[in-house]
Design a protein around this motif. Structure first.
Motif, PDB file in Angstrom:
ATOM      1  N   GLY A 134       0.823  -1.214   0.000  1.00  0.00           N
ATOM      2  CA  GLY A 134       0.000   0.000   0.000  1.00  0.00           C
ATOM      3  C   GLY A 134       0.848   1.251   0.000  1.00  0.00           C
ATOM      4  O   GLY A 134       2.084   1.190   0.081  1.00  0.00           O
ATOM      5  N   CYS A 135       0.198   2.393  -0.110  1.00  0.00           N
ATOM      6  CA  CYS A 135       0.940   3.652  -0.172  1.00  0.00           C
ATOM      7  C   CYS A 135       0.074   4.809   0.303  1.00  0.00           C
ATOM      8  O   CYS A 135      -1.120   4.861   0.003  1.00  0.00           O
ATOM      9  N   ASN A 136       0.707   5.728   1.035  1.00  0.00           N
ATOM     10  CA  ASN A 136      -0.018   6.905   1.549  1.00  0.00           C
ATOM     11  C   ASN A 136       0.336   8.189   0.816  1.00  0.00           C
ATOM     12  O   ASN A 136      -0.040   9.265   1.245  1.00  0.00           O
ATOM     13  N   ASN A 137       1.119   8.066  -0.265  1.00  0.00           N
ATOM     14  CA  ASN A 137       1.679   9.289  -0.842  1.00  0.00           C
ATOM     15  C   ASN A 137       0.800  10.025  -1.837  1.00  0.00           C
ATOM     16  O   ASN A 137       0.978  11.222  -2.037  1.00  0.00           O
ATOM     17  N   PHE A 138      -0.095   9.353  -2.457  1.00  0.00           N
ATOM     18  CA  PHE A 138      -1.023   9.988  -3.410  1.00  0.00           C
ATOM     19  C   PHE A 138      -0.328  10.906  -4.415  1.00  0.00           C
ATOM     20  O   PHE A 138      -0.708  12.067  -4.570  1.00  0.00           O
ATOM     21  N   CYS A 139       0.694  10.392  -5.098  1.00  0.00           N
ATOM     22  CA  CYS A 139       1.236  11.116  -6.242  1.00  0.00           C
ATOM     23  C   CYS A 139       0.050  11.258  -7.198  1.00  0.00           C
ATOM     24  O   CYS A 139      -0.729  10.314  -7.359  1.00  0.00           O
ATOM     25  N   SER A 140      -0.080  12.422  -7.811  1.00  0.00           N
ATOM     26  CA  SER A 140      -1.371  12.735  -8.451  1.00  0.00           C
ATOM     27  C   SER A 140      -1.726  11.839  -9.637  1.00  0.00           C
ATOM     28  O   SER A 140      -2.872  11.754 -10.030  1.00  0.00           O
ATOM     29  N   TYR A 141      -0.711  11.152 -10.213  1.00  0.00           N
ATOM     30  CA  TYR A 141      -0.953  10.315 -11.402  1.00  0.00           C
ATOM     31  C   TYR A 141      -1.191   8.850 -11.064  1.00  0.00           C
ATOM     32  O   TYR A 141      -1.514   8.050 -11.933  1.00  0.00           O
ATOM     33  N   CYS A 142      -1.012   8.465  -9.803  1.00  0.00           N
ATOM     34  CA  CYS A 142      -0.801   7.053  -9.472  1.00  0.00           C
ATOM     35  C   CYS A 142      -2.016   6.348  -8.847  1.00  0.00           C
ATOM     36  O   CYS A 142      -2.677   6.878  -7.959  1.00  0.00           O
ATOM     37  N   VAL A 143      -2.256   5.118  -9.302  1.00  0.00           N
ATOM     38  CA  VAL A 143      -3.403   4.341  -8.821  1.00  0.00           C
ATOM     39  C   VAL A 143      -3.140   3.592  -7.516  1.00  0.00           C
ATOM     40  O   VAL A 143      -4.079   3.161  -6.853  1.00  0.00           O
ATOM     41  N   VAL A 144      -1.868   3.398  -7.196  1.00  0.00           N
ATOM     42  CA  VAL A 144      -1.542   2.463  -6.118  1.00  0.00           C
ATOM     43  C   VAL A 144      -2.256   2.749  -4.780  1.00  0.00           C
ATOM     44  O   VAL A 144      -2.792   1.826  -4.167  1.00  0.00           O
ATOM     45  N   PRO A 145      -2.326   4.016  -4.317  1.00  0.00           N
ATOM     46  CA  PRO A 145      -3.033   4.235  -3.048  1.00  0.00           C
ATOM     47  C   PRO A 145      -4.504   3.806  -3.122  1.00  0.00           C
ATOM     48  O   PRO A 145      -5.108   3.498  -2.101  1.00  0.00           O
ATOM     49  N   TYR A 146      -5.067   3.784  -4.336  1.00  0.00           N
ATOM     50  CA  TYR A 146      -6.469   3.378  -4.499  1.00  0.00           C
ATOM     51  C   TYR A 146      -6.604   1.864  -4.642  1.00  0.00           C
ATOM     52  O   TYR A 146      -7.564   1.277  -4.159  1.00  0.00           O
ATOM     53  N   GLY A 183       8.354  -2.827  -1.232  1.00  0.00           N
ATOM     54  CA  GLY A 183       7.326  -1.935  -0.686  1.00  0.00           C
ATOM     55  C   GLY A 183       7.124  -0.821  -1.690  1.00  0.00           C
ATOM     56  O   GLY A 183       8.016  -0.573  -2.511  1.00  0.00           O
ATOM     57  N   GLN A 184       5.994  -0.165  -1.683  1.00  0.00           N
ATOM     58  CA  GLN A 184       5.814   0.950  -2.603  1.00  0.00           C
ATOM     59  C   GLN A 184       6.719   2.112  -2.227  1.00  0.00           C
ATOM     60  O   GLN A 184       7.102   2.911  -3.059  1.00  0.00           O
ATOM     61  N   ASN A 185       7.022   2.184  -0.937  1.00  0.00           N
ATOM     62  CA  ASN A 185       7.970   3.188  -0.464  1.00  0.00           C
ATOM     63  C   ASN A 185       8.694   2.594   0.743  1.00  0.00           C
ATOM     64  O   ASN A 185       8.316   2.851   1.875  1.00  0.00           O
ATOM     65  N   SER A 233      12.082   3.324  -3.640  1.00  0.00           N
ATOM     66  CA  SER A 233      12.549   4.324  -2.691  1.00  0.00           C
ATOM     67  C   SER A 233      12.011   5.674  -3.085  1.00  0.00           C
ATOM     68  O   SER A 233      12.296   6.145  -4.183  1.00  0.00           O
ATOM     69  N   HIS A 234      11.256   6.302  -2.218  1.00  0.00           N
ATOM     70  CA  HIS A 234      10.788   7.659  -2.529  1.00  0.00           C
ATOM     71  C   HIS A 234      11.878   8.641  -2.110  1.00  0.00           C
ATOM     72  O   HIS A 234      12.313   8.620  -0.955  1.00  0.00           O
ATOM     73  N   PRO A 235      12.315   9.518  -3.010  1.00  0.00           N
ATOM     74  CA  PRO A 235      13.398  10.449  -2.658  1.00  0.00           C
ATOM     75  C   PRO A 235      13.091  11.291  -1.418  1.00  0.00           C
ATOM     76  O   PRO A 235      13.994  11.594  -0.634  1.00  0.00           O
ATOM     77  N   ASN A 255       2.611  16.062  -7.055  1.00  0.00           N
ATOM     78  CA  ASN A 255       2.569  15.892  -5.604  1.00  0.00           C
ATOM     79  C   ASN A 255       3.714  15.012  -5.090  1.00  0.00           C
ATOM     80  O   ASN A 255       3.525  14.110  -4.272  1.00  0.00           O
ATOM     81  N   ARG A 256       4.919  15.260  -5.614  1.00  0.00           N
ATOM     82  CA  ARG A 256       6.057  14.433  -5.226  1.00  0.00           C
ATOM     83  C   ARG A 256       6.764  14.936  -3.968  1.00  0.00           C
ATOM     84  O   ARG A 256       7.583  14.248  -3.379  1.00  0.00           O
ATOM     85  N   ASN A 257       6.509  16.174  -3.590  1.00  0.00           N
ATOM     86  CA  ASN A 257       7.092  16.711  -2.354  1.00  0.00           C
ATOM     87  C   ASN A 257       8.615  16.810  -2.311  1.00  0.00           C
ATOM     88  O   ASN A 257       9.238  16.575  -1.261  1.00  0.00           O
TER      89      ASN A 257
END
Ligand code: SAM
Ligand code: SF4
Ligand code: F3S
Length: 453
Positions: free
Chosen positions: A150-162, A194-196, A247-249, A286-288
């Motif tokens: 799973g993932c909590n980051n909600f990058c605006s293009y990405c389906v994974v958190p959904y 892991g997704q991150n 790895s999320h930067p 939304n990469r932060n």
């Protein structure tokens, strides 16, 4: 009764399929070597781009034919599925099951006619801890070990958190015991998934833009973050390599750089997805982080690695990039090209933006034409080809350690310590044994070599 699993998507799906296989074997199914021998076909799907979803639609004519030959044949769809697609797929599959409820699949399969399909979907909506299932490994000598899902980051293009839901971290003791078990069985390359991975057991609170209010589930050792986990795994006795992804930067801490550089079993390879070389696009994604932050991070990682491991073990870095994100101008794309030229990646996974229903970017106008996306992908690939080839050429004449993992027509194929693909003449029995190979030829995407006796 025999089963056949079709897996699409990332290593996480591959790993999930190994757990699906274990559940099916437990209830008496045997692995079918060919799809037309199967009584049960499982499709473990990916929704990251529309092309991945279309592949599942593309299977339907084959399923129809197989069903006319075997009237008992049942089909299951699982994996990363968007709600919208689930409704459409319901008419093509006998079951649509949630991977998180894998521990309960056997019950459903044991009583196939007791529930209709929609009941099954909602009945299975409560999550079980499927990562506790002992997998039926299928990638020897490579062992995939999920540390979170799973993932909590909600990058605006990405389906994974959904599709995968909020990030859930696996207990440390379960991860350690799975790695120990794999090493005992002779597995030589352990992938922590892991997704991150960087946010494993992290105390950093959930992204402010996320819609998740629940805390991450941690069953034990919440003070063991990713760098500490790496150190523990590095101390497990045995001759094996450790790799990890993704790895999320934004979560790549100094502690992680230090741990990665000091732990000698961790290979000098890092996939660090940047996604764009333009600050405005990164913001819309939304990469932060900013391009400057990313460049500085790469510099720090390269310097620390060289300082601790010595200059001869320079780290290979790959990245993920999306071209043609909504509103990406020629100038903004040029910034990505500039970043590519500056960083000189060893490898890059370049994707054309695909609008995904339900994501924030889906509401933005997909205004970069297909033609332009294709052109931008081509331009970046050309830059990458040059940098990758220049790096690979430096290896000609050197002798490097490789883990052979595949045999094809008299050739062994494996990845080096630096995650370079190497091919050489060899025999099958070397699969899973570290070997020394002298590099004789270099291409942008791989190397050729000669086995040293
Ligand atoms: N967690 C990783 C990260 O933070 O970058 C990425 C995981 S994502 C499932 C794998 C890759 O697919 C991403 O790095 C991105 O480049 C690509 N991707 C994701 N959504 C996409 C989309 N809508 N269109 C094109 N490529 C996409
Ligand atoms: Fe998707 Fe972003 Fe999560 Fe990666 S970090 S899985 S790109 S939402
Ligand atoms: Fe695809 Fe799901 Fe992986 S969307 S990339 S299979 S996490």
């Amino acid at each position: 009764m025999k089963y056949f699993i079709i897996t699409y998507g990332c290593q996480m799906n591959k790993s999930d399929s190994e757990r699906i296989a274990a559940v099916l074997e437990k209830i008496g199914y045997k692995n079918a070597s060919k799809i037309d021998e199967a009584d049960l076909i499982v499709v473990n799907m990916c929704s990251v781009r529309q092309s991945a979803v279309d592949r599942v639609y593309g299977l339907q004519p084959m399923f129809k034919t197989l069903k006319t030959k075997n009237y008992k044949l049942q089909t299951i769809l699982t994996g990363c599925i968007l709600k919208k697609d689930r409704k459409k797929f319901i008419e093509y599959f006998d079951y649509i099951l949630n991977i998180k409820n894998l521990t309960r699949w056997s019950k459903v399969l044991a009583t196939p006619n007791s529930l209709n399909q929609s009941t099954i979907v909602s009945d299975l909506s409560q999550s079980g801890n499927y990562l506790k299932i002992k997998p039926e490994y299928s990638s020897f000598p490579i062992g995939y070990v999920p540390i979170s899902t799973g993932c909590n980051n909600f990058c605006s293009y990405c389906v994974v958190p959904y599709t995968r839901g909020p990030e859930i971290c696996r207990p440390v003791k379960d991860i350690i015991s799975e790695v120990r078990d794999l090493v005992k069985k002779g597995y030589k390359e352990i992938w922590l998934l892991g997704q991150n991975v960087n946010s494993y057991n992290s105390q950093i609170s959930i992204n402010v833009n996320s819609r998740i209010s629940a805390n991450k589930i941690r069953e034990d050792s919440r003070d063991i973050n990713f760098p500490k986990l790496l150190k523990i795994i590095n101390n497990i006795p045995g001759d094996f390599w450790i790799r990890f992804t993704s790895s999320h930067p934004k979560d790549f801490s100094d502690e992680l750089i230090e741990a990665m550089s000091r732990c000698k079993k961790i290979t000098p390879y890092l996939n660090l997805p940047v996604q764009s070389g333009d600050n405005e696009i990164l913001k819309k994604m939304n990469r932060n982080y900013t391009v400057e932050y990313y460049k500085n991070l790469v510099k720090k990682i390269r310097q620390t690695f060289a300082k601790i491991r010595g200059k001869s073990v320079s780290i290979s870095i790959s990245t993920d990039i999306i071209v043609g994100f909504p509103g990406e101008t020629k100038k903004q794309f040029k910034n990505t090209v500039r970043l590519f030229k500056e960083i000189k990646f060893d490898m890059a996974y370049i994707a054309q933006y695909s609008p995904r229903p339900g994501t924030a970017a889906f509401k933005m106008k997909d205004d970069v034409t297909k033609e332009k996306k294709r052109e931008r992908e081509k331009i970046l690939t050309e830059v990458l080809k040059k940098t990758a080839l220049a790096k690979n050429k430096k290896l000609i004449g050197k002798t490097i350690t490789i883990l052979p993992s595949e045999y094809k027509n008299g050739f062994l194929i494996g990845k080096s310590f630096h995650y370079k693909t190497v091919k050489w003449v060899g025999s099958k029995d070397l699969i899973g044994k570290f070997v020394r190979v002298k590099i004789t030829d270099a291409q942008p995407w791989g190397l050729k070599g000669k086995l040293l006796k």
